[in-house]
Scaffold this motif. Structure first.
Motif, PDB file in Angstrom:
ATOM      1  N   PRO B 220      10.757 -31.614  -7.744  1.00  0.00           N
ATOM      2  CA  PRO B 220      10.854 -31.368  -8.862  1.00  0.00           C
ATOM      3  C   PRO B 220      10.053 -30.199  -9.219  1.00  0.00           C
ATOM      4  O   PRO B 220      10.721 -29.522 -10.219  1.00  0.00           O
ATOM      5  CB  PRO B 220      11.966 -31.636  -9.216  1.00  0.00           C
ATOM      6  N   LYS B 221       9.248 -30.609  -9.686  1.00  0.00           N
ATOM      7  CA  LYS B 221       7.786 -29.607 -10.750  1.00  0.00           C
ATOM      8  C   LYS B 221       7.223 -28.584 -10.135  1.00  0.00           C
ATOM      9  O   LYS B 221       6.974 -28.748  -8.769  1.00  0.00           O
ATOM     10  CB  LYS B 221       7.378 -31.070 -11.851  1.00  0.00           C
ATOM     11  N   LYS B 222       6.517 -27.930 -10.658  1.00  0.00           N
ATOM     12  CA  LYS B 222       5.787 -26.776 -10.150  1.00  0.00           C
ATOM     13  C   LYS B 222       4.324 -27.440  -9.626  1.00  0.00           C
ATOM     14  O   LYS B 222       4.028 -27.049  -9.487  1.00  0.00           O
ATOM     15  CB  LYS B 222       5.767 -25.792 -11.722  1.00  0.00           C
ATOM     16  N   LYS B 223       3.724 -28.326 -10.758  1.00  0.00           N
ATOM     17  CA  LYS B 223       2.403 -29.196 -10.318  1.00  0.00           C
ATOM     18  C   LYS B 223       2.577 -30.873 -10.149  1.00  0.00           C
ATOM     19  O   LYS B 223       3.574 -31.145 -11.605  1.00  0.00           O
ATOM     20  CB  LYS B 223       1.466 -28.808 -11.437  1.00  0.00           C
ATOM     21  N   PHE B 224       1.572 -31.376 -10.076  1.00  0.00           N
ATOM     22  CA  PHE B 224       1.801 -32.967 -10.862  1.00  0.00           C
ATOM     23  C   PHE B 224       0.384 -33.515 -11.084  1.00  0.00           C
ATOM     24  O   PHE B 224      -0.788 -32.443 -11.494  1.00  0.00           O
ATOM     25  CB  PHE B 224       1.817 -33.244  -9.981  1.00  0.00           C
ATOM     26  N   SER B 225      -0.062 -33.985 -11.960  1.00  0.00           N
ATOM     27  CA  SER B 225      -1.169 -34.982 -12.536  1.00  0.00           C
ATOM     28  C   SER B 225      -2.458 -35.194 -11.562  1.00  0.00           C
ATOM     29  O   SER B 225      -2.045 -35.589 -10.014  1.00  0.00           O
ATOM     30  CB  SER B 225      -0.665 -36.411 -13.095  1.00  0.00           C
ATOM     31  N   LYS B 226      -3.277 -34.466 -11.659  1.00  0.00           N
ATOM     32  CA  LYS B 226      -4.160 -34.779 -10.766  1.00  0.00           C
ATOM     33  C   LYS B 226      -4.297 -34.215  -9.794  1.00  0.00           C
ATOM     34  O   LYS B 226      -4.931 -33.964  -8.345  1.00  0.00           O
ATOM     35  CB  LYS B 226      -4.941 -35.997 -10.892  1.00  0.00           C
TER      36      LYS B 226
END
Lengths: 99, 425
Positions: B220-226
């Protein structure tokens, strides 16, 4: 009475948080404690990271500065060493040299 | 002690405490103070241990329902079949040997005015200072069909233990050619790089044992960690196995149908999986909600110098539950915050000044057994807030060699062994 008093006070003082006497010493301990998560409690590693307990203060200072200045290759230590000033590096080195 | 000596001792101890306030902090001790710690995870267990290290005279009682603790860090290696659950399970004998009283019960209520914690078993604990490290709770019901009952069918496995084992068993039972669907949570949540690592290690398992299988990610997000590092690793190791759909590509789940093993997206796509790992949105652990430590965001506002609650007196909150941004909600962050909080509590109990903290966070993730990546940051304290130290930290370099990633994988394991020994040993 006086003698008992002195002994009691010394006993109380002796058990104090090491370095708890001065705020800057305590900051050094707090800084050093964060290193335990990778380098082990008091710098005694149980895994792949090197132990840093009891290494000479000069060696620790030199190594951290080299990491920070990109003169020694590393995976993560360059990124971490860049967060510490010269004075802080000396404080960390002194702390782990004494472990 | 004779009567005379005891009186002398008491008198001198009182003088020592008084002197400390007048500027002789060498003598300052929290003699006999009671500190209760709620939670025996990365935050709570570290706080209990370091309180005793800083001042052995403090009576430390830790309240934790579980007899042993299963860590979320490295639980993805269990889900991916690289480690047994025993590898990530830790007992509390080490803490007991240090004189910490470990009570296996659940904290039911905090009475901040009376400085008391009531336990589910009926007992009451009094404290001078309370440290609460309750971890996370889930926002069940925020998405249609996603109530707590679905966890038995669609495990979240975002609190390690039986959920971890359930997800592993489901993956083992899945036929080759099956579909694994994972839906990571909205921000903020525990362990930001956790979903990327889970996707990686499930792909790693499929590549070894079920190579015709697929992974669909509904984020549900545009981007994620790493993200860049994970995608680089996925392209190198797992070819077209991973179908990652973010918010812009219909990755948002709006309805969960556990009976049909289906997640419905915003644009009406019905995504069916043989194994579905639905991770709900999160908030501070239950006791933080019921005791009034959490604000309307669902998380706990704290003074970032001492981790003292901004809502209840003499109570501190650490770890995932606390609003410690810019620090992430990681096990490393919880443990290092616990040390800072323990030092602050020790100082406050003995009338000493609290030192400004300076701390580090490093999060390792495994993309494969011999392929590690990391993100690190150094934090300082200025103008009443935790701040990132400019120029420090950051990600592993992109395009690094196999040897570099191999070393980071070794260091990931080294980190795990050192931090768990530091906390539970």
């Amino acid at each position: 009475m006086r003698a008992i008093g002195c002994i009691t006070i010394l006993a109380l003082a002796g058990l104090v948080l090491p370095g708890g006497a001065r705020a800057e010493d305590q900051r050094g301990i707090i800084m050093a404690n964060t290193c335990h998560s990778c380098h082990g409690t008091d710098g005694r590693s149980v895994g792949a990271m090197p132990s840093i307990a009891g290494k000479s203060s000069d060696y620790i200072v030199e190594t951290l500065r080299k990491f920070r200045d990109g003169k020694k290759p590393s995976t993560v230590m360059a990124r971490i060493a860049k967060g510490f000033s010269d004075d802080e590096i000396v404080a960390l080195a002194k702390h782990f040299a004494q472990q | 002690m004779t009567k005379m000596k005891r009186r002398t001792f008491t008198h001198l101890a009182a003088s020592a405490a008084g002197l400390s306030v007048l500027g002789f902090p060498m003598l300052a001790r929290a003699k006999g103070a009671n500190v209760v710690v709620i939670g025996g995870g990365f935050g709570g267990a570290t706080a209990a241990k370091y309180l005793k290290r800083f001042d052995p005279s403090i009576n430390v009682t830790m309240v934790e329902p579980a007899k042993s603790f299963v860590t979320c860090p490295f639980s993805n290696t269990v889900i991916g079949g690289l480690n047994p659950i025993g590898r990530i399970t830790h007992g509390y004998d080490g803490l007991r040997k240090r004189g910490i009283k470990v009570v296996h019960d659940k904290a039911a209520a905090v009475n901040a005015a009376g400085r008391k914690v009531r336990l589910a078993g009926g007992a009451t604990l009094s404290y001078d200072r309370l440290i609460v490290s309750p971890g996370i709770d889930f926002r069940w019901g925020a998405i249609n069909g996603a109530d707590a009952s679905i966890a038995g069918v669609m495990p979240h496995a975002w609190q390690a233990g039986p959920q971890t084992v359930l997800l592993r068993r489901q993956l083992e039972a899945m036929p080759d050619g099956g579909v694994f669907v994972i839906s990571p949570p909205v921000n903020p949540f525990r362990c930001p790089p956790g979903p990327g690592e889970r996707i990686s290690l499930v792909a790693n398992y499929f590549k070894r044992s079920k190579p015709k299988s697929k992974i669909i990610v509904l984020d549900p997000k545009k981007k994620f960690s790493k993200q860049g590092l994970f995608k680089e690793g996925w392209a190198k190791l797992y070819g077209g196995m991973i179908d990652y759909r973010n918010l812009d590509n219909d990755g948002q789940v709006v309805r969960v149908d556990a009976g049909a093993m289906t997640l419905e997206t915003n644009f009406g796509d019905m995504v069916k999986g043989d194994v579905v790992n639905f991770v709900p949105g999160q908030r501070a652990g239950k006791i933080a909600q019921s005791s009034g430590l959490a604000d309307k965001t669902g998380w706990c506002p704290v003074d970032q110098l001492t981790f003292a609650s901004r809502l209840l007196p003499n109570v501190h909150v650490i770890g995932d539950a606390a609003i410690a941004a810019p620090m992430p909600k990681s096990g490393f962050a919880a443990s290092t915050q616990a040390k800072v909080c323990a030092a602050a509590v020790t100082a406050l109990l003995s009338g000493r000044a609290v030192s400004k903290p300076k701390f580090v966070n490093t999060c390792y993730s495994l993309i494969a057994q011999d392929y590690g990546i990391s993100v690190a940051m150094v934090y300082d304290f200025a103008d009443g807030k935790i701040i990132k130290v400019k120029g420090s930290g950051g990600l592993s370099p992109s395009g690094a060699s196999d040897a570099f990633h191999g070393q980071e994988a070794d260091f990931a394991r080294g980190w795990y062994d050192s931090i768990t020994a530091d906390i539970f040993g």
